[in-house]
Design an enzyme around this catalytic site. Sequence first.
Site, PDB file in Angstrom:
ATOM      1  N   GLY A 163       4.202   3.205   9.262  1.00  0.00           N
ATOM      2  CA  GLY A 163       4.347   3.995   8.055  1.00  0.00           C
ATOM      3  C   GLY A 163       5.754   4.464   7.748  1.00  0.00           C
ATOM      4  N   GLU A 164       5.900   4.965   6.520  1.00  0.00           N
ATOM      5  CA  GLU A 164       7.141   5.589   6.062  1.00  0.00           C
ATOM      6  C   GLU A 164       6.838   7.020   5.624  1.00  0.00           C
ATOM      7  OE1 GLU A 164       5.964   3.031   3.896  1.00  0.00           O
ATOM      8  OE2 GLU A 164       6.939   1.275   4.796  1.00  0.00           O
ATOM      9  N   ASN A 222       5.435   7.788   2.004  1.00  0.00           N
ATOM     10  CA  ASN A 222       4.017   7.748   1.649  1.00  0.00           C
ATOM     11  C   ASN A 222       3.138   8.660   2.504  1.00  0.00           C
ATOM     12  OD1 ASN A 222       4.269   5.527  -0.301  1.00  0.00           O
ATOM     13  ND2 ASN A 222       4.783   4.301   1.498  1.00  0.00           N
ATOM     14  N   ALA A 282       8.195  -2.053  18.242  1.00  0.00           N
ATOM     15  CA  ALA A 282       7.134  -2.408  17.310  1.00  0.00           C
ATOM     16  C   ALA A 282       6.712  -3.859  17.482  1.00  0.00           C
ATOM     17  CB  ALA A 282       7.588  -2.150  15.876  1.00  0.00           C
ATOM     18  N   THR A 342       9.294  -8.266   7.023  1.00  0.00           N
ATOM     19  CA  THR A 342      10.005  -8.625   5.787  1.00  0.00           C
ATOM     20  C   THR A 342      11.396  -9.159   6.106  1.00  0.00           C
ATOM     21  OG1 THR A 342      10.736  -6.325   5.519  1.00  0.00           O
ATOM     22  CG2 THR A 342       8.746  -7.007   4.319  1.00  0.00           C
ATOM     23  N   ASP A 400       0.862  -1.183   0.000  1.00  0.00           N
ATOM     24  CA  ASP A 400       0.000   0.000   0.000  1.00  0.00           C
ATOM     25  C   ASP A 400       0.901   1.236   0.000  1.00  0.00           C
ATOM     26  OD1 ASP A 400      -1.791   2.036   0.401  1.00  0.00           O
ATOM     27  OD2 ASP A 400      -2.659   1.240   2.257  1.00  0.00           O
ATOM     28  N   HIS A 401       1.056   1.855  -1.177  1.00  0.00           N
ATOM     29  CA  HIS A 401       1.973   2.984  -1.330  1.00  0.00           C
ATOM     30  C   HIS A 401       1.286   4.164  -2.013  1.00  0.00           C
ATOM     31  CE1 HIS A 401       6.307   1.800  -0.510  1.00  0.00           C
ATOM     32  NE2 HIS A 401       5.602   0.747  -0.129  1.00  0.00           N
TER      33      HIS A 401
END
Length: 321
Positions: free
Chosen positions: A104-105, A108, A175, A189, A36-37
């Site tokens: 999030g990042e 984005n 996290a 990942t 999702d980006h």
Amino acid sequence: MRFGYFLSTEEFTPAELVEQAKLAEEAGFDALWISDHFHPWNDEQGEAPFVWSLIGAISQVCSLPVTTAVTCPTYRISPVVMAQAAATSAVMLEGRFIFGVGSGEALNEHIHGEPWPSADVRLERLEEAVELIRELWKGEFTNHQGKYYTSDTARIYTLPDSPPPIYVSGFGPKAVDLAARIGDGYITTSPEAGPLREFKEKSGGKPAQVGLKVCWADSEEEGVEEAHRLWANSGLPGELAQVLPSPRHFEQASELVTKESTAESLACGPDVDAHVDYLRPAVEAGFDELYVGNIGRHYRDMLTTYGAEVLPRLRELAAQR
């Protein structure tokens, strides 16, 4: 253990992603991940379609479960609207939907111009967002006045028979702790066994998913070239992936990633043994689900060969674990 296919919205067009979902089911994969980006990681990847439109399209061409890997429900789109989007996706997929979320990042989420906060604040916002989303999924008028979010008599009318599970992404210790405490499952990942073991112990054994990428190609050399051109950013260390704000910044930082390090970090080319060996640690670590995405244009060959040769061997490894 389930084996899924990773749909990369950063790299492929909507039509290609829908095609990959259908081919993955035909090849014998068990489930789908979808990223999702708002932006791709770099301009070479060149795509970033709206994931919620794609999930609707995918629901019409295949029957595999879908997990968002991952959505940030705290900045770009409010958790109130995210609750509606995820609920509709669960309805369209007839309950075969997992809402994967993370903190999030900047790539984005900074697009509205808000300052990008520390990891602690991002995790705090994520916890409040998940709490609000679960309240909204009860189907009642919801009033919420929290530290970060407000909901004023909001009600979700289109709901699945039961709320979708929420899996939480985690890379650092804080996290992972949050994922174990508020999540129905865990997403990462990294195939490392340490964080997985920590999550399992703290969560009481809740399910965990891991996603990795490979680059199927006609030769190893071609695969390395393609992987380095498109995904050198995956070799960036530390928290850069969370804090760099635009594709051009990732392109600049990725100049420090050598082609040799890309070759060492991925399975590239058509050697089935190399692909199995690359994925073996994720199987042996004890994850419940492993998702594999293909870098580059040879995704049809990858899906066909994985279905015929790679997945049977991975399933045999999992059975022996």
